[in-house]
Motif scaffolding. Structure first.
Motif, PDB file in Angstrom:
ATOM      1  N   CYS A   1       0.715  -0.892   0.303  1.00  0.00           N
ATOM      2  CA  CYS A   1      -0.178   0.315   0.348  1.00  0.00           C
ATOM      3  C   CYS A   1       0.879   1.040  -0.191  1.00  0.00           C
ATOM      4  O   CYS A   1       0.680   2.148  -0.827  1.00  0.00           O
ATOM      5  N   GLU A   2       2.130   1.100   0.886  1.00  0.00           N
ATOM      6  CA  GLU A   2       2.401   2.727   1.076  1.00  0.00           C
ATOM      7  C   GLU A   2       3.225   2.491  -0.496  1.00  0.00           C
ATOM      8  O   GLU A   2       4.050   4.097  -0.918  1.00  0.00           O
ATOM      9  N   ALA A   3       3.508   1.653  -1.074  1.00  0.00           N
ATOM     10  CA  ALA A   3       4.452   1.531  -3.156  1.00  0.00           C
ATOM     11  C   ALA A   3       3.518   2.290  -3.624  1.00  0.00           C
ATOM     12  O   ALA A   3       3.612   3.186  -4.284  1.00  0.00           O
ATOM     13  N   LEU A   4       2.445   2.569  -3.595  1.00  0.00           N
ATOM     14  CA  LEU A   4       1.036   2.421  -4.422  1.00  0.00           C
ATOM     15  C   LEU A   4       0.904   4.048  -3.895  1.00  0.00           C
ATOM     16  O   LEU A   4       0.256   4.423  -5.057  1.00  0.00           O
ATOM     17  N   GLY A   5       1.238   4.128  -2.505  1.00  0.00           N
ATOM     18  CA  GLY A   5       1.021   5.961  -2.304  1.00  0.00           C
ATOM     19  C   GLY A   5       2.608   6.735  -2.584  1.00  0.00           C
ATOM     20  O   GLY A   5       2.080   7.401  -2.510  1.00  0.00           O
ATOM     21  N   LYS A   6       3.425   5.915  -3.279  1.00  0.00           N
ATOM     22  CA  LYS A   6       4.768   6.854  -4.026  1.00  0.00           C
ATOM     23  C   LYS A   6       4.043   7.019  -5.409  1.00  0.00           C
ATOM     24  O   LYS A   6       5.194   8.214  -6.831  1.00  0.00           O
ATOM     25  N   LEU A   7       3.260   6.241  -6.159  1.00  0.00           N
ATOM     26  CA  LEU A   7       3.093   6.555  -7.579  1.00  0.00           C
ATOM     27  C   LEU A   7       2.481   8.063  -8.057  1.00  0.00           C
ATOM     28  O   LEU A   7       1.440   8.408  -6.941  1.00  0.00           O
ATOM     29  N   LYS A   8       3.074   8.544  -8.798  1.00  0.00           N
ATOM     30  CA  LYS A   8       2.573   9.884  -9.254  1.00  0.00           C
ATOM     31  C   LYS A   8       2.034   9.761 -10.354  1.00  0.00           C
ATOM     32  O   LYS A   8       2.810   9.905 -11.779  1.00  0.00           O
ATOM     33  N   THR A   9       0.552  10.614 -10.419  1.00  0.00           N
ATOM     34  CA  THR A   9       0.004  10.301 -12.101  1.00  0.00           C
ATOM     35  C   THR A   9      -1.084  11.581 -11.535  1.00  0.00           C
ATOM     36  O   THR A   9      -1.873  11.439 -10.564  1.00  0.00           O
ATOM     37  N   PRO A  10      -1.285  12.221 -12.854  1.00  0.00           N
ATOM     38  CA  PRO A  10      -2.280  13.021 -13.068  1.00  0.00           C
ATOM     39  C   PRO A  10      -3.872  12.870 -11.952  1.00  0.00           C
ATOM     40  O   PRO A  10      -4.199  13.552 -11.554  1.00  0.00           O
ATOM     41  N   TYR A  11      -4.375  11.863 -12.394  1.00  0.00           N
ATOM     42  CA  TYR A  11      -5.205  11.426 -11.817  1.00  0.00           C
ATOM     43  C   TYR A  11      -5.593  10.370 -10.920  1.00  0.00           C
ATOM     44  O   TYR A  11      -6.866  10.220 -10.043  1.00  0.00           O
ATOM     45  N   GLY A  12      -4.650  10.129 -10.538  1.00  0.00           N
ATOM     46  CA  GLY A  12      -4.722   9.278  -9.483  1.00  0.00           C
ATOM     47  C   GLY A  12      -4.668   7.098  -9.159  1.00  0.00           C
ATOM     48  O   GLY A  12      -4.093   6.692 -10.291  1.00  0.00           O
ATOM     49  N   VAL A  13      -4.804   6.717  -7.848  1.00  0.00           N
ATOM     50  CA  VAL A  13      -5.065   5.137  -8.326  1.00  0.00           C
ATOM     51  C   VAL A  13      -6.029   4.727  -7.225  1.00  0.00           C
ATOM     52  O   VAL A  13      -6.960   5.344  -6.282  1.00  0.00           O
ATOM     53  N   PHE A  14      -6.514   3.997  -8.109  1.00  0.00           N
ATOM     54  CA  PHE A  14      -8.341   3.488  -7.688  1.00  0.00           C
ATOM     55  C   PHE A  14      -8.397   2.295  -8.058  1.00  0.00           C
ATOM     56  O   PHE A  14      -7.583   1.136  -7.946  1.00  0.00           O
ATOM     57  N   PHE A  15      -9.097   2.353  -7.016  1.00  0.00           N
ATOM     58  CA  PHE A  15      -9.044   0.056  -5.832  1.00  0.00           C
ATOM     59  C   PHE A  15     -10.774  -0.478  -6.328  1.00  0.00           C
ATOM     60  O   PHE A  15     -11.850   0.320  -5.843  1.00  0.00           O
ATOM     61  N   ALA A  16     -10.278  -1.387  -6.917  1.00  0.00           N
ATOM     62  CA  ALA A  16     -11.695  -2.559  -6.671  1.00  0.00           C
ATOM     63  C   ALA A  16     -12.074  -3.374  -6.305  1.00  0.00           C
ATOM     64  O   ALA A  16     -10.743  -4.368  -5.809  1.00  0.00           O
ATOM     65  N   TYR A  17     -12.637  -4.045  -5.151  1.00  0.00           N
ATOM     66  CA  TYR A  17     -12.445  -5.165  -4.262  1.00  0.00           C
ATOM     67  C   TYR A  17     -12.556  -6.511  -5.362  1.00  0.00           C
ATOM     68  O   TYR A  17     -13.069  -6.197  -6.079  1.00  0.00           O
ATOM     69  N   GLY A  18     -11.951  -7.362  -4.962  1.00  0.00           N
ATOM     70  CA  GLY A  18     -11.816  -8.965  -5.938  1.00  0.00           C
ATOM     71  C   GLY A  18     -12.324 -10.113  -4.516  1.00  0.00           C
ATOM     72  O   GLY A  18     -13.050  -8.966  -2.841  1.00  0.00           O
ATOM     73  N   ASN A  19     -13.119 -11.197  -4.552  1.00  0.00           N
ATOM     74  CA  ASN A  19     -13.347 -12.052  -4.213  1.00  0.00           C
ATOM     75  C   ASN A  19     -11.678 -12.767  -2.888  1.00  0.00           C
ATOM     76  O   ASN A  19     -12.660 -12.887  -1.816  1.00  0.00           O
ATOM     77  N   HIS A  20     -10.747 -12.635  -3.153  1.00  0.00           N
ATOM     78  CA  HIS A  20      -9.822 -12.678  -1.962  1.00  0.00           C
ATOM     79  C   HIS A  20      -9.508 -11.414  -1.122  1.00  0.00           C
ATOM     80  O   HIS A  20      -8.572 -11.308  -0.064  1.00  0.00           O
ATOM     81  N   ASP A  21     -10.222 -10.441  -1.030  1.00  0.00           N
ATOM     82  CA  ASP A  21      -9.839  -8.763  -0.343  1.00  0.00           C
ATOM     83  C   ASP A  21     -11.092  -8.874   0.312  1.00  0.00           C
ATOM     84  O   ASP A  21     -11.164  -7.648   0.966  1.00  0.00           O
ATOM     85  N   ASP A  22     -12.287  -9.050   0.718  1.00  0.00           N
ATOM     86  CA  ASP A  22     -13.147  -9.583   1.912  1.00  0.00           C
ATOM     87  C   ASP A  22     -12.996  -9.020   3.425  1.00  0.00           C
ATOM     88  O   ASP A  22     -14.267  -9.149   3.372  1.00  0.00           O
ATOM     89  N   GLY A  23     -11.792  -9.829   3.651  1.00  0.00           N
ATOM     90  CA  GLY A  23     -10.925 -10.027   5.112  1.00  0.00           C
ATOM     91  C   GLY A  23     -11.155 -10.789   5.730  1.00  0.00           C
ATOM     92  O   GLY A  23     -10.641 -10.796   6.828  1.00  0.00           O
ATOM     93  N   SER A  24     -11.681 -11.932   4.808  1.00  0.00           N
ATOM     94  CA  SER A  24     -11.847 -12.845   5.644  1.00  0.00           C
ATOM     95  C   SER A  24     -10.333 -14.205   4.946  1.00  0.00           C
ATOM     96  O   SER A  24     -10.595 -14.889   4.940  1.00  0.00           O
ATOM     97  N   PHE A  25      -9.464 -13.590   6.057  1.00  0.00           N
ATOM     98  CA  PHE A  25      -7.765 -14.039   5.487  1.00  0.00           C
ATOM     99  C   PHE A  25      -7.401 -15.313   6.831  1.00  0.00           C
ATOM    100  O   PHE A  25      -8.262 -14.941   8.130  1.00  0.00           O
ATOM    101  N   ARG A  26      -6.720 -15.944   6.900  1.00  0.00           N
ATOM    102  CA  ARG A  26      -6.682 -17.418   6.815  1.00  0.00           C
ATOM    103  C   ARG A  26      -4.807 -16.704   8.259  1.00  0.00           C
ATOM    104  O   ARG A  26      -4.959 -16.861   9.137  1.00  0.00           O
TER     105      ARG A  26
END
Length: 299
Positions: free
Chosen positions: A150-175
């Motif tokens: 996430c910190e690496a994403l925060g260092k990206l420099k773009t005119p319009y930014g970084v956008f994120f859409a969730y996938g089925n493994h991002d739902d918080g049920s982490f083993r």
């Protein structure tokens, strides 16, 4: 720019197990056959040992193919390749460079430091906008890797930014139990990543005007996910529309909604893929049709 990774998947292990079973089965078959032949001609087992050993080419070949197949899977899971697509439109849309990152499955493929190095390569592409189409983390990802990425994403420099859409493994049920879905959300937003959950954002600037819409959908597994027509119904049809949708399961409705581009992940180029032959299994209700690459339909 598309990160395609082969990750841990039950089907892959079943396939590997079948190959190993073939090898073991052949070994047992030849052993039984040798014993029967020895009894038939009245030889004892000590005489068999003195015979010149047979070369079982089928078994050796099966072992070699298994090793090559699994090694290739590991290689492609831990190396990133750039795929570029040049798209055109009849709409009055200014040039736009989009970098798509999907199915990183942190920890299974790249760790946090590896991901950060890949983001340096992304920055070298000088993208106008970066989009992440789900499965950023995996069930066994560590909090350390997640935070570093996430910190690496925060260092990206773009005119319009970084956008994120969730996938089925991002739902918080982490083993792993080292972080929660809220921890992931906070780490992304703290680093300037804009999370889109069934919502649209207009990219625009003072010199070029309206550039495009970015529509981020909830994952197809979300019960409260909105139909695409509700997300695009009030959008200006003259403005180019890009949809972020992790699973390629709703193309028919998205085509009816007349969106211009849908960016997906989830399929990994086919969850089970054989060299030369291609994908033989893809986790999509469209089968292998959209397993990999760019597909243009309905003009």
């Amino acid at each position: 720019f598309y990160m395609e990774f082969y990750v841990n998947h039950p089907v892959l292990f079943v396939l590997a197990g079948l190959l190993v079973a073939v090898v073991l089965g052949q070994s047992v078959y030849f052993l039984v056959k040798s014993v029967k032949r020895a009894k038939k001609i009245g030889m004892d087992m000590t005489k068999i040992k003195k015979k010149k050993p047979r070369r079982y080419y089928a078994g050796i070949t099966a072992i070699l193919l298994t090793v090559v197949y699994l090694d290739a899977g590991w290689f492609f899971a831990h190396h990133v390749f750039v795929t570029e697509y040049d798209l055109t439109t009849e709409k009055d849309t200014p040039p736009l460079t989009i970098v798509q990152i999907t199915d990183a499955h942190l920890g299974v493929t790249l760790n946090g430091e590896d991901f950060a190095r890949e983001m340096e390569k992304v920055q070298a592409q000088n993208p106008d906008v970066v989009v992440i189409t789900g499965d950023f983390v995996d069930d066994d990802s560590s909090k350390e890797d997640m935070l570093a990425a996430c910190e690496a994403l925060g260092k990206l420099k773009t005119p319009y930014g970084v956008f994120f859409a969730y996938g089925n493994h991002d739902d918080g049920s982490f083993r792993s139990g080292t972080f929660t879905g809220e921890d992931l959300r906070k780490a992304l937003t703290d680093n300037g990543v804009k999370i889109l959950e069934d919502e649209a954002v207009l990219l625009a600037n003072s010199t070029q005007g309206n550039v495009c819409y970015i529509v981020g959908r909830k994952d197809a597994s979300a019960r409260d996910r909105l139909p695409i027509e509700e997300l695009t119904g009030d959008l200006d049809p003259e403005v180019y529309t890009v949809v972020l949708d992790h699973q390629p399961t709703d193309f028919d409705a998205e085509a009816q909604a007349k969106v211009d581009l849908v960016l997906c992940g989830h399929t990994h180029g086919g969850q089970v893929r054989i060299p030369i032959i291609g994908s033989i299994f893809t986790a999509s209700n469209y089968g292998n049709k959209y397993a990999i690459g760019f597909v243009e339909e309905n003009d």
